[in-house]
Write a protein that holds these residues in place. Structure first.
Motif: not given
Length: 66
Positions: A23-44
């Motif tokens: 997902v992260a690669s397709a969206c051109k972001i890091s896996r860590t950043y995507y994981g934070q979004i998925e966990k609700g720690e960050r908002n896109p």
């Protein structure tokens, strides 16, 4: 505590059988950043929310709801 977006993103990702990295690669972001979004720690932000929504084939409003 899980938020609505976290549950939705994780469920969507697992339903289609892809990894966070895919997902992260397709969206051109890091896996860590995507994981934070998925966990609700960050908002896109707007453009990223659109890329994630496009990846999953969902309306961007789903990602922006509280």
């Amino acid at each position: 505590m899980e938020n609505k977006s976290e549950v939705n993103l994780k469920e969507l990702r697992e339903k289609i059988g892809v990894s966070q990295q895919e997902v992260a690669s397709a969206c051109k972001i890091s896996r860590t950043y995507y994981g934070q979004i998925e966990k609700g720690e960050r908002n896109p932000g707007g453009k990223l929310a659109l890329r994630i929504a496009d990846f999953y084939g969902i309306n961007v409003r789903v990602l922006l709801e509280d």
